[in-house]
Design a protein around this motif. Structure first.
Motif, mmCIF file in Angstrom:
data_model
loop_
_atom_site.group_PDB
_atom_site.id
_atom_site.type_symbol
_atom_site.label_atom_id
_atom_site.label_comp_id
_atom_site.label_asym_id
_atom_site.label_seq_id
_atom_site.Cartn_x
_atom_site.Cartn_y
_atom_site.Cartn_z
ATOM 1 N N ARG A 1 0.841 -1.205 0.000
ATOM 2 C CA ARG A 1 0.000 0.000 0.000
ATOM 3 C C ARG A 1 0.878 1.259 0.000
ATOM 4 O O ARG A 1 0.620 2.202 -0.743
ATOM 5 N N ARG A 2 1.918 1.240 0.847
ATOM 6 C CA ARG A 2 2.849 2.384 0.902
ATOM 7 C C ARG A 2 3.505 2.607 -0.452
ATOM 8 O O ARG A 2 3.613 3.732 -0.928
ATOM 9 N N THR B 1 -6.089 11.900 -1.838
ATOM 10 C CA THR B 1 -7.404 11.245 -1.957
ATOM 11 C C THR B 1 -7.303 9.796 -1.484
ATOM 12 O O THR B 1 -8.203 9.264 -0.839
ATOM 13 N N PHE B 2 -6.167 9.165 -1.793
ATOM 14 C CA PHE B 2 -5.986 7.742 -1.454
ATOM 15 C C PHE B 2 -5.814 7.525 0.053
ATOM 16 O O PHE B 2 -6.288 6.518 0.600
ATOM 17 N N GLU B 3 -5.172 8.479 0.715
ATOM 18 C CA GLU B 3 -4.749 8.306 2.119
ATOM 19 C C GLU B 3 -5.829 7.717 3.047
ATOM 20 O O GLU B 3 -5.567 6.737 3.752
ATOM 21 N N PRO B 4 -7.050 8.269 3.083
ATOM 22 C CA PRO B 4 -8.042 7.737 4.036
ATOM 23 C C PRO B 4 -8.723 6.434 3.592
ATOM 24 O O PRO B 4 -9.536 5.882 4.336
ATOM 25 N N ILE B 5 -8.413 5.943 2.398
ATOM 26 C CA ILE B 5 -9.113 4.758 1.890
ATOM 27 C C ILE B 5 -8.477 3.490 2.456
ATOM 28 O O ILE B 5 -7.268 3.271 2.305
ATOM 29 N N LYS B 6 -9.317 2.703 3.126
ATOM 30 C CA LYS B 6 -8.848 1.430 3.692
ATOM 31 C C LYS B 6 -8.872 0.409 2.569
ATOM 32 O O LYS B 6 -9.864 0.313 1.850
ATOM 33 N N ILE B 7 -7.801 -0.361 2.402
ATOM 34 C CA ILE B 7 -7.760 -1.277 1.256
ATOM 35 C C ILE B 7 -7.802 -2.749 1.659
ATOM 36 O O ILE B 7 -7.700 -3.627 0.805
#
Ligand SMILES: Cc1cc2nc3c(=O)[nH]c(=O)nc-3n(C[C@H](O)[C@H](O)[C@H](O)COP(=O)(O)O)c2cc1C
Length: 201
Positions: A63-64, A77-83
């Protein structure tokens, strides 16, 4: 169920799905159509907390890597999205694909070799819909190195992982996909996806 199904990451209750329910869901997956009736899928159920933690740590690294590859605005935008919900779900189902299943002469696969893999993907869709009907959430994780996961669950040569599915009871299904809610990408209109007679129409 098609409308209700969601990719689930944050709504797992923390309970572990019981074996009877899990096997009903896997039975639905196993009833998928497959090219030449080759049934090239298998399901590896992973529940050991240590294995879940190991895989979660690997996924966090991927993810990093992805975040660091993004331009700054997209990264924000991606930062708060849990994957993923690997440890919270309590159960990972690794769906694997064996292209050698059924031998050399698979009826229907001669011209389009990918039809083998398509078959395994159909099993995943069955699984996802059956889980939704059982109130069980599924979250597909694809942030991993294939070689790492192959090794982690001891897959034999010729068998590859296709998906890690975080699977567990949920307290709710979101009505709108996370990637829409967080402004990553919206669903296309049906009219944009349907073409009449040729693609350019
Ligand atoms: C092949 C495939 C791989 C996916 N990999 C991930 C993933 O690694 N992490 C994640 O959070 N969601 C993953 N998803 C879920 C999608 O983001 C999700 O299906 C899409 O945003 C639409 O949302 P919905 O499934 O709730 O309708 C994957 C879905 C598919 C079909």
């Amino acid at each position: 169920m098609i409308r209700r199904r969601r990719d689930v990451r944050a709504e797992f209750t923390g309970e572990v799905v019981d074996d009877a329910t899990l096997l009903r869901i896997l039975d639905a997956a196993h009833r998928a159509p497959s090219v030449g009736n080759s049934q090239p899928w298998d399901f590896v159920v992973v529940r050991k907390p240590e294995t879940l933690r190991q895989f979660a740590a690997h996924v966090a690294g991927k993810r990093r890597e992805f975040r660091d590859s993004l331009p700054p605005e997209r990264a924000r935008t991606f930062e708060p999205i849990k994957i993923e919900g690997i440890t919270e779900s309590g159960t990972g189902i690794v769906v694997t694909h064996d292209d050698g299943r059924g031998g050399q002469h698979i009826l229907g696969r001669a011209s389009v070799p990918e039809t083998g893999l398509y078959s395994t993907i159909l099993a995943i869709q069955n699984l996802w819909l059956a889980a939704t009907a059982e109130g069980v959430g599924v979250g597909w994780v694809s942030f991993y190195d294939t070689a790492y996961l192959t090794d982690l669950i001891a897959l034999p040569p010729g068998v590859r992982p296709v998906a890690w599915l975080c699977t567990g009871p949920v307290h709710e299904f979101q009505q709108v996909p996370d990637l829409e809610r967080f402004g990553w990408r919206d669903r296309r209109a049906l009219a944009d996806a349907v073409h009449w007679e040729n693609y350019r129409q």
